[in-house]
Design an enzyme around this catalytic site. Structure first.
Site, PDB file in Angstrom:
ATOM      1  N   ALA A   1       1.075  -1.060   0.183  1.00  0.00           N
ATOM      2  CA  ALA A   1       0.138  -0.010   0.120  1.00  0.00           C
ATOM      3  C   ALA A   1       0.831   1.317   0.031  1.00  0.00           C
ATOM      4  O   ALA A   1       2.038   1.280   0.458  1.00  0.00           O
ATOM      5  CB  ALA A   1      -0.870   0.010   1.330  1.00  0.00           C
TER       6      ALA A   1
ATOM      7  N   GLY B   1      -0.175  -5.254   0.723  1.00  0.00           N
ATOM      8  CA  GLY B   1      -1.445  -5.316  -0.019  1.00  0.00           C
ATOM      9  C   GLY B   1      -1.052  -5.820  -1.504  1.00  0.00           C
ATOM     10  O   GLY B   1      -2.079  -6.297  -2.235  1.00  0.00           O
TER      11      GLY B   1
ATOM     12  N   GLU C   1      -1.552  -9.378  -1.052  1.00  0.00           N
ATOM     13  CA  GLU C   1      -2.985  -9.613  -1.037  1.00  0.00           C
ATOM     14  C   GLU C   1      -3.902  -9.498  -2.271  1.00  0.00           C
ATOM     15  O   GLU C   1      -4.934 -10.334  -2.582  1.00  0.00           O
ATOM     16  CB  GLU C   1      -3.726  -8.664   0.075  1.00  0.00           C
ATOM     17  CG  GLU C   1      -3.238  -8.889   1.566  1.00  0.00           C
ATOM     18  CD  GLU C   1      -3.942  -7.840   2.526  1.00  0.00           C
ATOM     19  OE1 GLU C   1      -4.564  -8.141   3.312  1.00  0.00           O
ATOM     20  OE2 GLU C   1      -3.667  -6.682   2.135  1.00  0.00           O
TER      21      GLU C   1
ATOM     22  N   GLU D   1       2.142  -6.196   7.634  1.00  0.00           N
ATOM     23  CA  GLU D   1       1.314  -5.219   8.352  1.00  0.00           C
ATOM     24  C   GLU D   1       1.681  -5.233   9.635  1.00  0.00           C
ATOM     25  O   GLU D   1       1.300  -4.114  10.295  1.00  0.00           O
ATOM     26  CB  GLU D   1      -0.021  -5.620   7.863  1.00  0.00           C
ATOM     27  CG  GLU D   1      -0.335  -5.261   6.352  1.00  0.00           C
ATOM     28  CD  GLU D   1      -0.167  -6.337   5.472  1.00  0.00           C
ATOM     29  OE1 GLU D   1      -0.584  -6.280   4.326  1.00  0.00           O
ATOM     30  OE2 GLU D   1       0.709  -7.343   6.011  1.00  0.00           O
TER      31      GLU D   1
END
Length: 270
Positions: free
Chosen positions: A84, A127, A130, A150
């Site tokens: 991210a 991310g 993911e 994270e």
């Protein structure tokens, strides 16, 4: 003619920063039975900013009824998605957590009616991993690495990592990646089933797979995908969103992200 001359004289030059803003963050290529979405933010290693997420969602939504194998790629060799955008993530609070920005994007990828393939030629962290997990198949090069860092930033892998990752690699490896921040290299990722193919040229391999897949009847592919789907984990999704909303407001999260450095960008070695 004088009008043309005046237009040229008064034209406002476009700065390099403006040109970067005009440049699309997702390059969409469509051919017979193939939809390729090329992530195009190389200066940030394709970090998932709100603008990039919005462009991906729009590209998917506007084409969701056109039968195609979806390829998720990068326009830059050696890059996939570094995570991210930490600069944006630092400033998000519970309202943004409840908007489920990345959750909705990854669910849109997972719900694409036909098979999807992630082409990973570099780090897939946070991310980025993911996003790859939301695809049906993953092909990677030896440059690929995988991590869910994270917790080290004071937040959750709350966009599918908490359930898609253990479904794929098992609870033991998922716990090490989540609790310890363990980074898997490409060969380890292949050996534990995180990726489905390891190739020097993953894009060429993905195209070859795509050609095999799209030779099948589209309706049969769609029904097979529905039959294979484990379904969205509603209770896990609630925990992810509620937990992220709490953690987004924590001072610990802000302090950890502040230490990460500002202007903040994903660290390729994190």
């Amino acid at each position: 003619m004088s009008g043309d001359s005046n237009n040229e004289a008064t034209a406002t030059p476009v700065s390099s920063s403006q040109a970067a803003q005009i440049q699309p963050l997702v390059l969409v290529t469509e051919s017979e039975g193939v939809l390729s979405l090329g992530l195009n933010r190389p200066d940030k290693r394709n970090a998932l900013s709100l603008a990039l997420v919005d462009q991906l969602r729009q590209a998917i939504e506007t084409r969701r009824n056109r039968p195609a194998v979806l390829l998720l790629t990068s326009t830059t060799p050696g890059i996939f998605i570094a995570g991210a955008d930490i600069g944006e993530l630092h400033d998000r609070g519970e309202e943004e957590a409840f908007q489920a920005i990345n959750v909705e994007l990854f669910n849109a990828i997972a719900r694409w009616r036909w098979p999807t393939i992630a082409v990973i030629d570099g780090p897939a962290f946070g991310g980025g991993l993911e996003c790859a997990l939301a695809c049906d198949l993953r092909v990677a090069s030896p440059k690929a690495r995988f991590a869910q860092p994270e917790l080290g930033l004071g937040i959750l892998a709350g966009a599918g990592g908490n359930w898609r990752l253990p479904e794929l690699v098992g609870q033991g490896i998922a716990r090490r990646m989540l609790y310890l921040g363990e980074v898997l290299d490409a060969s380890t990722g292949y050996s534990v089933g995180l990726i489905d193919g390891l190739f020097e040229d993953p894009l060429t391999a993905a195209i070859a797979w795509t050609n095999v897949i799209r030779s099948k009847p589209w309706r049969a592919l769609e029904i097979t995908k529905l039959a294979l789907a484990t379904g969205e984990h509603a209770s896990t999704r609630v925990v992810d969103i509620l937990g992220q909303a709490i953690l987004f407001e924590s001072e610990e999260k802000r302090a950890r992200m502040q230490r990460f450095g500002r202007p903040l960008a994903p660290d390729p070695g994190f």
